[in-house]
Design an enzyme around this catalytic site. Structure first.
Site, mmCIF file in Angstrom:
data_model
loop_
_atom_site.group_PDB
_atom_site.id
_atom_site.type_symbol
_atom_site.label_atom_id
_atom_site.label_comp_id
_atom_site.label_asym_id
_atom_site.label_seq_id
_atom_site.Cartn_x
_atom_site.Cartn_y
_atom_site.Cartn_z
ATOM 1 N N SER A 109 -9.404 -1.616 7.348
ATOM 2 C CA SER A 109 -8.915 -1.401 5.990
ATOM 3 C C SER A 109 -8.178 -2.559 5.340
ATOM 4 O O SER A 109 -7.834 -2.472 4.159
ATOM 5 C CB SER A 109 -8.020 -0.175 5.949
ATOM 6 O OG SER A 109 -8.821 0.957 5.910
ATOM 7 N N SER A 159 -9.594 1.154 3.361
ATOM 8 C CA SER A 159 -8.786 1.995 2.507
ATOM 9 C C SER A 159 -7.744 1.233 1.688
ATOM 10 O O SER A 159 -7.241 1.757 0.701
ATOM 11 C CB SER A 159 -8.061 3.041 3.347
ATOM 12 O OG SER A 159 -7.151 2.413 4.243
ATOM 13 N N LYS A 164 0.850 -1.201 0.000
ATOM 14 C CA LYS A 164 0.000 0.000 0.000
ATOM 15 C C LYS A 164 0.884 1.249 0.000
ATOM 16 O O LYS A 164 1.971 1.232 0.609
ATOM 17 C CB LYS A 164 -0.856 -0.056 1.271
ATOM 18 C CG LYS A 164 -1.867 1.041 1.468
ATOM 19 C CD LYS A 164 -2.669 0.754 2.746
ATOM 20 C CE LYS A 164 -3.731 1.758 3.041
ATOM 21 N NZ LYS A 164 -4.543 1.375 4.220
HETATM 22 N N1 GLN Z 1 -12.963 3.115 7.213
HETATM 23 C C1 GLN Z 1 -12.268 3.437 8.400
HETATM 24 C C2 GLN Z 1 -11.887 4.895 8.405
HETATM 25 O O1 GLN Z 1 -12.182 5.544 7.480
HETATM 26 C C3 GLN Z 1 -11.043 2.567 8.553
HETATM 27 C C4 GLN Z 1 -9.922 2.953 7.676
HETATM 28 C C5 GLN Z 1 -8.667 2.169 7.939
HETATM 29 O O2 GLN Z 1 -8.710 1.081 8.532
HETATM 30 N N2 GLN Z 1 -7.536 2.719 7.539
HETATM 31 O O3 GLN Z 1 -11.320 5.397 9.296
#
Ligand code: GLN
Length: 489
Positions: A177, A153, A78
């Site tokens: 994520s 994400s 990532k």
């Molecule tokens: N969807 C969650 C957020 O927006 C988790 C994102 C993540 O795990 N990086 O914070």
């Protein structure tokens, strides 16, 4: 004939060991696959063809090395993992063109284990989001249906695996994520216990939640990837010094030995009908195997979304203060230089997207002196309650089993104007991050709409070995998804 890009990590490792193909051939095949699928999938922010082929050539020259468990294996990471020789953007314009001068511990360990980094994958800006639509550069498309999001994400990571661009990937999971995009793209994803993997060199979102972990096509492949990176790191004081179990020698228990807890707060959610159908069929298969289910309650789970979004936003507002256009972050060419505040404001206004700004505002608000006790302190206390619920639930069973998402991959734009709905969609993944434990997201099946549905096994802190071993049982009872997503053949 099976193409090299179709192989999973274990099969590819065996082929390399038996000299059936070289590291360069394997890397070359994956890079070609990236080239062929990327126009549709858009999973990558940068493809590192030259350095990947060079690394593979060096490995071939040195010869196969049994001591390096990822020897010659191609991976994507990532775009929040920093290392030299590749840009790191975290999906944000404010970091466009940033070339780190140091290397994340995860990447360093992957390289030491012999891995070849193919590409850096797309993500929501600063990992804030659940669909990869908040990437400042482009949305990633779900290989199972190109009109749908891959989740987020770490959507680029999951899509890169589903499209068979790579046999393995690394992402980060702050509130789901890794597990949620894995579920929406039909692959396996592991969020390790907080502290199992070093956060050094990873662009921070919410430091008391962020945790790096692998995505792959099988449970044992995830174990292989975790084995390479887990363990103490002097550069991250939150990286635990507990000994690391052997994730390569997993022993699947008998299904009849397993007691699995079902948190009723999550199973009673309002599910999309295709998700409900897949989950109930998959659950029946487990029940037929003799596994024991125990329904239980985690009474404070209902506060997870509010608690997480207060705490994560607070930490994000502090972490992102460094992007001021001076020390970190791009300075817009025509930046307002009439004063220091104007200059900061201009750089941050132009460099950051709406969702990131929303979180900074929210985080600054809950930390401000008049509201700290009412919001931040209260949320920190509720976090403890959720953690206590979680540990208590695990006293009566080996694992918890929960859905990952109440809906399958959704069409682009379905919720972009409705942040509260997006936050609510994280309801099933956030409790684990608040509690700090490990979670394994696995495919539960393919819905009648042709979209993957996932579920997750949640385990005891630092017992990734038991979690992965149970995952092997699940994998046997609930067969993996068909070989290739139809949209990406
Ligand atoms: N969807 C969650 C957020 O927006 C988790 C994102 C993540 O795990 N990086 O914070």
């Amino acid at each position: 004939m099976t193409e090299l890009w179709q192989l999973g990590l274990a099969e590819a490792a065996l082929g390399l060991k038996e000299h059936r193909f070289s590291a360069q051939e394997l890397t070359g095949a994956c890079l070609k696959r990236i080239e062929a699928t990327e126009p549709k999938v858009r999973a990558c922010l940068s493809v590192l063809s030259e350095s990947a082929l060079e690394t593979a050539a060096n490995l071939d020259r040195q010869g196969f090395d049994d001591q390096r468990p990822l020897w010659g294996l191609p991976l994507t990471v990532k775009d929040v993992f920093c290392f030299k020789g590749a840009p790191t953007t975290a999906g944000s314009k404010i970091l466009e063109g940033y070339q780190p001068a140091f290397e994340a511990t995860v990447v360093k360990r992957l390289r030491q284990a012999g891995a070849v980094i193919l590409a850096k994958t797309n993500c929501d800006e600063f990992a804030m989001g659940s669909s990869t639509e908040f990437s400042a550069f482009k949305p990633t498309h779900n290989p199972w249906n190109l009109g749908r999001v891959p989740g987020g994400s770490s959507g680029g990571a999951a899509a890169s695996i589903a499209a068979r661009q790579t046999p393995g990937a690394f992402g980060t999971d702050t509130g789901g994520s890794i597990r949620q995009p894995a579920a929406l793209c039909g692959c396996v994803g592991l969020k390790p216990t907080y502290g199992r993997v070093s956060r050094y060199g990873i662009v921070a979102y919410a430091s008391s939640f962020d945790q790096a972990g692998p995505l792959a096509r099988s449970v044992s492949d995830c174990g292989r990837l975790l084995a390479a990176v887990a363990g103490h790191d002097g550069r991250d004081s939150t990286a635990s010094s507990r000994p690391v179990d052997d994730y390569l020698a997993l022993k699947p228990p008998k299904p009849s030995e397993l007691v699995v807890g079902l948190p009723k707060e999550l199973w009673e959610a309002d599910f999309d009908s295709s998700v409900a159908k897949v989950l109930s069929e998959a659950k029946n298969k487990l029940a037929e195997s003799g596994m024991t289910f125990r329904e239980l309650s985690l009474p404070n789970l209902k506060y997870s979304v509010a608690t997480y979004y207060i705490l994560a936003a607070a930490e994000a507002s502090t972490n992102l203060a460094r992007y001021d256009g001076v020390r970190y972050g791009s300075r817009s060419a025509g930046a307002d230089r009439s004063g220091l505040v104007e200059f900061y404001t201009d750089s941050r206004t132009k460099g950051m997207g709406a969702e990131v700004k929303r979180r900074i505002l929210l985080g600054t608000f809950v930390l401000s002196s008049g509201y700290y006790d009412a919001y931040f302190r209260k949320a920190a206390e509720v976090r403890r309650l959720i953690q206590a619920d979680y540990l208590k639930a695990l006293e009566n069973c080996h694992f918890l089993l929960a859905p990952v998402s109440s809906i399958p991959a959704w069409p682009f734009g379905a919720f972009t104007d409705d942040p509260l709905t997006i936050y609510q969609l994280d309801m099933m993944t956030l409790p684990l991050n608040l509690a700090g434990g490990p979670g394994l997201s696995l495919p539960a099946g393919l819905g009648p709409d042709g979209l993957p549905v996932g579920w997750q096994l949640l385990g005891k802190p630092f017992d990734e070995a038991a979690l992965l071993s149970a995952g092997l049982v699940f994998e046997r009872l609930v067969p993996p998804l068909p070989q290739l997503p139809t949209d990406c053949q």
